[in-house]
Design an enzyme around this catalytic site. Structure first.
Site, PDB file in Angstrom:
ATOM      1  N   ASP A  69       0.844  -1.197   0.000  1.00 43.34           N
ATOM      2  CA  ASP A  69       0.000   0.000   0.000  1.00 43.34           C
ATOM      3  C   ASP A  69       0.880   1.248   0.000  1.00 43.34           C
ATOM      4  O   ASP A  69       1.648   1.472   0.924  1.00 43.34           O
ATOM      5  CB  ASP A  69      -0.937  -0.008   1.220  1.00 43.34           C
ATOM      6  CG  ASP A  69      -2.125   0.921   1.021  1.00 43.34           C
ATOM      7  OD1 ASP A  69      -1.917   2.076   0.579  1.00 43.34           O
ATOM      8  OD2 ASP A  69      -3.267   0.503   1.283  1.00 43.34           O
ATOM      9  N   SER A 119      -7.000   4.095  -1.820  1.00 45.80           N
ATOM     10  CA  SER A 119      -6.851   2.629  -1.842  1.00 45.80           C
ATOM     11  C   SER A 119      -8.142   1.891  -2.159  1.00 45.80           C
ATOM     12  O   SER A 119      -8.084   0.746  -2.604  1.00 45.80           O
ATOM     13  CB  SER A 119      -6.340   2.132  -0.487  1.00 45.80           C
ATOM     14  OG  SER A 119      -5.072   2.647  -0.236  1.00 45.80           O
ATOM     15  N   PHE A 272      -5.160  -9.710  15.287  1.00 44.17           N
ATOM     16  CA  PHE A 272      -4.124  -9.672  16.325  1.00 44.17           C
ATOM     17  C   PHE A 272      -4.037  -8.363  17.094  1.00 44.17           C
ATOM     18  O   PHE A 272      -3.343  -8.295  18.101  1.00 44.17           O
ATOM     19  CB  PHE A 272      -2.768 -10.002  15.688  1.00 44.17           C
ATOM     20  CG  PHE A 272      -2.787 -11.338  14.988  1.00 44.17           C
ATOM     21  CD1 PHE A 272      -2.785 -12.516  15.727  1.00 44.17           C
ATOM     22  CD2 PHE A 272      -2.862 -11.426  13.598  1.00 44.17           C
ATOM     23  CE1 PHE A 272      -2.827 -13.753  15.100  1.00 44.17           C
ATOM     24  CE2 PHE A 272      -2.911 -12.654  12.962  1.00 44.17           C
ATOM     25  CZ  PHE A 272      -2.893 -13.826  13.710  1.00 44.17           C
ATOM     26  N   GLU A 314      -1.464  -7.876   1.830  1.00 44.26           N
ATOM     27  CA  GLU A 314      -1.202  -6.431   1.802  1.00 44.26           C
ATOM     28  C   GLU A 314      -0.226  -6.011   2.890  1.00 44.26           C
ATOM     29  O   GLU A 314      -0.403  -6.341   4.059  1.00 44.26           O
ATOM     30  CB  GLU A 314      -2.502  -5.641   1.996  1.00 44.26           C
ATOM     31  CG  GLU A 314      -2.261  -4.153   1.820  1.00 44.26           C
ATOM     32  CD  GLU A 314      -3.267  -3.241   2.524  1.00 44.26           C
ATOM     33  OE1 GLU A 314      -3.400  -2.086   2.115  1.00 44.26           O
ATOM     34  OE2 GLU A 314      -3.911  -3.669   3.507  1.00 44.26           O
ATOM     35  N   ASP A 319       1.996   2.664   3.701  1.00 46.97           N
ATOM     36  CA  ASP A 319       1.166   3.844   3.450  1.00 46.97           C
ATOM     37  C   ASP A 319       1.041   4.728   4.697  1.00 46.97           C
ATOM     38  O   ASP A 319       1.179   5.944   4.627  1.00 46.97           O
ATOM     39  CB  ASP A 319      -0.211   3.354   2.989  1.00 46.97           C
ATOM     40  CG  ASP A 319      -1.195   4.474   2.749  1.00 46.97           C
ATOM     41  OD1 ASP A 319      -1.020   5.195   1.752  1.00 46.97           O
ATOM     42  OD2 ASP A 319      -2.132   4.626   3.554  1.00 46.97           O
ATOM     43  N   HIS A 323       2.210   8.584   5.288  1.00 41.01           N
ATOM     44  CA  HIS A 323       1.301   9.690   5.649  1.00 41.01           C
ATOM     45  C   HIS A 323       1.861  10.486   6.823  1.00 41.01           C
ATOM     46  O   HIS A 323       1.630  11.682   6.945  1.00 41.01           O
ATOM     47  CB  HIS A 323      -0.088   9.152   6.005  1.00 41.01           C
ATOM     48  CG  HIS A 323      -0.935   8.821   4.813  1.00 41.01           C
ATOM     49  ND1 HIS A 323      -1.236   9.740   3.825  1.00 41.01           N
ATOM     50  CD2 HIS A 323      -1.555   7.669   4.451  1.00 41.01           C
ATOM     51  CE1 HIS A 323      -1.994   9.161   2.909  1.00 41.01           C
ATOM     52  NE2 HIS A 323      -2.203   7.899   3.255  1.00 41.01           N
ATOM     53  N   ASP A 359      -0.938  -0.036  -4.859  1.00 42.97           N
ATOM     54  CA  ASP A 359      -2.208   0.544  -5.279  1.00 42.97           C
ATOM     55  C   ASP A 359      -2.028   1.970  -5.784  1.00 42.97           C
ATOM     56  O   ASP A 359      -2.697   2.411  -6.693  1.00 42.97           O
ATOM     57  CB  ASP A 359      -3.250   0.462  -4.152  1.00 42.97           C
ATOM     58  CG  ASP A 359      -2.699   0.881  -2.799  1.00 42.97           C
ATOM     59  OD1 ASP A 359      -1.499   1.221  -2.699  1.00 42.97           O
ATOM     60  OD2 ASP A 359      -3.480   0.864  -1.829  1.00 42.97           O
ATOM     61  N   HIS A 360      -1.082   2.671  -5.188  1.00 48.96           N
ATOM     62  CA  HIS A 360      -0.804   4.064  -5.581  1.00 48.96           C
ATOM     63  C   HIS A 360       0.548   4.437  -5.005  1.00 48.96           C
ATOM     64  O   HIS A 360       1.105   3.706  -4.182  1.00 48.96           O
ATOM     65  CB  HIS A 360      -1.893   5.007  -5.045  1.00 48.96           C
ATOM     66  CG  HIS A 360      -2.058   4.879  -3.562  1.00 48.96           C
ATOM     67  ND1 HIS A 360      -1.152   5.397  -2.659  1.00 48.96           N
ATOM     68  CD2 HIS A 360      -2.988   4.225  -2.808  1.00 48.96           C
ATOM     69  CE1 HIS A 360      -1.525   5.091  -1.434  1.00 48.96           C
ATOM     70  NE2 HIS A 360      -2.643   4.362  -1.483  1.00 48.96           N
ATOM     71  N   HIS A 445      -1.098  10.826  -0.999  1.00 54.78           N
ATOM     72  CA  HIS A 445      -0.751   9.905  -2.084  1.00 54.78           C
ATOM     73  C   HIS A 445      -0.214  10.711  -3.263  1.00 54.78           C
ATOM     74  O   HIS A 445      -0.390  11.922  -3.318  1.00 54.78           O
ATOM     75  CB  HIS A 445      -1.989   9.127  -2.539  1.00 54.78           C
ATOM     76  CG  HIS A 445      -2.587   8.289  -1.458  1.00 54.78           C
ATOM     77  ND1 HIS A 445      -3.816   7.676  -1.585  1.00 54.78           N
ATOM     78  CD2 HIS A 445      -2.141   7.964  -0.218  1.00 54.78           C
ATOM     79  CE1 HIS A 445      -4.091   7.002  -0.477  1.00 54.78           C
ATOM     80  NE2 HIS A 445      -3.088   7.173   0.364  1.00 54.78           N
TER      81      HIS A 445
HETATM   82 ZN   LIG Z   1      -3.064   6.230   2.215  1.00 49.09          ZN
END
Ligand SMILES: [Zn+2]
Length: 481
Positions: A69, A119, A272, A314, A319, A323, A359-360, A445
């Site tokens: 991701d 996403s 988890f 994933e 990601d 961020h 995904d990006h 993103h």
């Molecule tokens: Zn994101």
């Protein structure tokens, strides 16, 4: 004829011979170039007959889709150097597990209504084969987003999910994510939602509840993959999980030890952590399994069922670290992702197609002119040919201060004129947050193409520049409903 003229005749003959040799060389070289053009054309022709719409290659029995991701190309490059340097190399020469895959494509990631995607829309494209609006999971796009919100619980309007396609052909299904299992990417394997935030019933628009819309956690328990592993227990009520176990006899585990001892020949759900699983840098091995362990165990469990399988794995937190402009945690999570892919290459049989993509991308940059082998998280020190001792001091920006190789175009850490100068200790600390240019509360993103790496039967169908929804269309074709 004077000796001089004889010499000049001989010289000119030699010169001519030389010219002839050079010309012959050029012609030979030209014909070699010609051959290479021809062979390129041949390859192109082969690829054409192997077009995405035609099922001309051996179909794989098993398919594993790895999604990093937010793993743009700059993340792959920086991660490769990071891992190489952790292994004591200069770094740049290191090869990730998927660097060795034979097939490569560039993927256009835009959503139907967004130039820079999220996403939900991108996972729908990769896994279900059509583009949709930003924020929507497995729901057809509509220009009127508000209308989508109130009228889209008619589930039949959407094409089948990857889980439905796989089950229809008798295959087993695995879903693994380091994010919450109801988060956009894993949810796109099994669920539908106009709004990706509909993880629990309380998150759903009241109008949509009246229409019968169900949360993603409800949908997961109704359409359960054979093995589901990740974070996000807080998106399920204890009653929901107890009811599910009583009604179905399936197994729920919430820690690494119970996961390790649970029978893997039954339907298994492992959550988890309350929310996302820990970043790899902070993970406690006794509480949370690694992405590689989850991948390895799931491959064995699904292969043992003997019906073929489809898996999505994933690395959801690359990601999240981006961020927050924390390059260290993003790269550590990429390392864990690379380990998981290496485990799959090692463990899955020759009848398995393995895809690795993102995904990006993110607005993550690797820049300046750092010298070869410069610590990837470090201050820029340039190669300097002037000799001993040169290049030991960091390069300085126009404000007289050092700067790092890694940075972000936007995010919360714009360095002001009175910010203290960065030091090696500061920038190489795990919690260091990289410098940004545009002041936004969260880094965003990015919209450039991402890479796709493919290996195994069917992999040749992934090449050139692809629209992201073609990936899902080829997967559907290879699964063969
Ligand atoms: Zn994101």
């Amino acid at each position: 004829m004077t000796p001089k003229s004889t010499f000049s005749t001989r010289f000119s003959s030699a010169l001519w011979l030389l010219v002839i040799f050079i010309l012959a060389g050029c012609i030979a070289e030209k014909s070699e170039i010609g051959n290479s053009v021809d062979s390129t054309r041949l390859n192109q022709a082969e690829n054409k007959s192997d077009s995405p719409k035609k099922n001309t290659v051996t179909a794989p029995k098993n398919i594993i889709v790895f999604i990093g991701d937010g793993m743009g190309v700059s993340t792959v490059t920086a991660g490769r150097i990071f891992i190489g340097q952790e292994k004591g190399l200069m770094g740049e020469e290191y090869e990730l597990s998927f660097d060795k895959f034979p097939q490569l494509a560039l993927v256009k990631t835009y959503n139907t209504n967004a130039q820079v995607p999220d996403s939900a829309g991108t996972a729908t494209a990769i896994l279900s084969g059509y583009k949709t609006n930003i924020g929507a999971i497995n729901v057809k796009p509509d220009a009127d987003v508000a209308k989508m919100v109130v009228s889209s619980c008619v589930a039949k309007s959407a094409p089948p999910t990857l889980l439905e396609r796989a089950k229809k052909t008798g295959r087993s299904v695995g879903v693994i994510s380091t994010a919450r299992i109801t988060h956009a990417t894993p949810a796109a394997v099994y669920g539908q939602a106009v709004d990706r935030s509909w993880e629990t019933m309380a998150d759903i628009d009241p109008q949509a509840v009246k229409l019968g819309c169900k949360s993603l956690s409800h949908q997961l328990l109704e359409n359960t993959p054979d093995i589901t592993l990740g974070g996000g227990a807080q998106k399920f009520t204890p009653e929901q999980l107890t009811d599910w176990q009583e009604k179905t006899g399936h197994i729920y585990v919430s820690d690494a030890q119970s996961f390790r001892s649970a029978p893997k020949d039954q339907t298994l759900l492992g959550l988890f952590t309350p929310s996302h699983m820990s970043y790899e840098a902070d993970r406690d091995e006794t509480k949370e399994p690694s992405l590689a362990e989850m991948t390895d165990v799931t491959i064995d469990a699904l292969a043992a069922r003997g019906r073929g399988y489809v898996m999505m794995v994933e690395a959801g937190r690359i990601d999240h670290a981006h961020h927050g402009t924390n390059a260290y945690r993003a790269l550590k999570d990429l390392q864990a992702f690379d380990d998981a892919i290496a485990a799959a290459v090692e463990n899955a049989g020759d009848d398995t197609l393995i895809l690795v993509t993102a995904d990006h991308s993110h607005v993550f940059t690797m820049a300046g002119y750092p010298k070869r082998g410069n610590p990837i998280l470090g201050l820029v020190r340039t190669p300097d040919p002037r000799g001993e001792g040169a290049g030991l001091d960091p390069a300085l920006a126009a404000d007289g201060k050092p700067y790092t190789t890694l940075g972000y175009h936007n995010g919360p850490n714009v360095r002001e004129a009175d910010s203290p100068a960065l030091t090696d200790n500061m920038v190489q600390a795990p919690d260091f947050l990289q410098q940004t240019a545009v002041n936004l509360s969260s880094e965003t993103h990015a919209g450039e193409d991402v890479a796709l790496y493919a290996y195994g039967p069917g992999s040749r169908r992934f090449s050139g520049v692809m629209d992201q929804d073609e990936i899902g269309q080829i997967l559907a074709d290879l699964i063969g409903e």
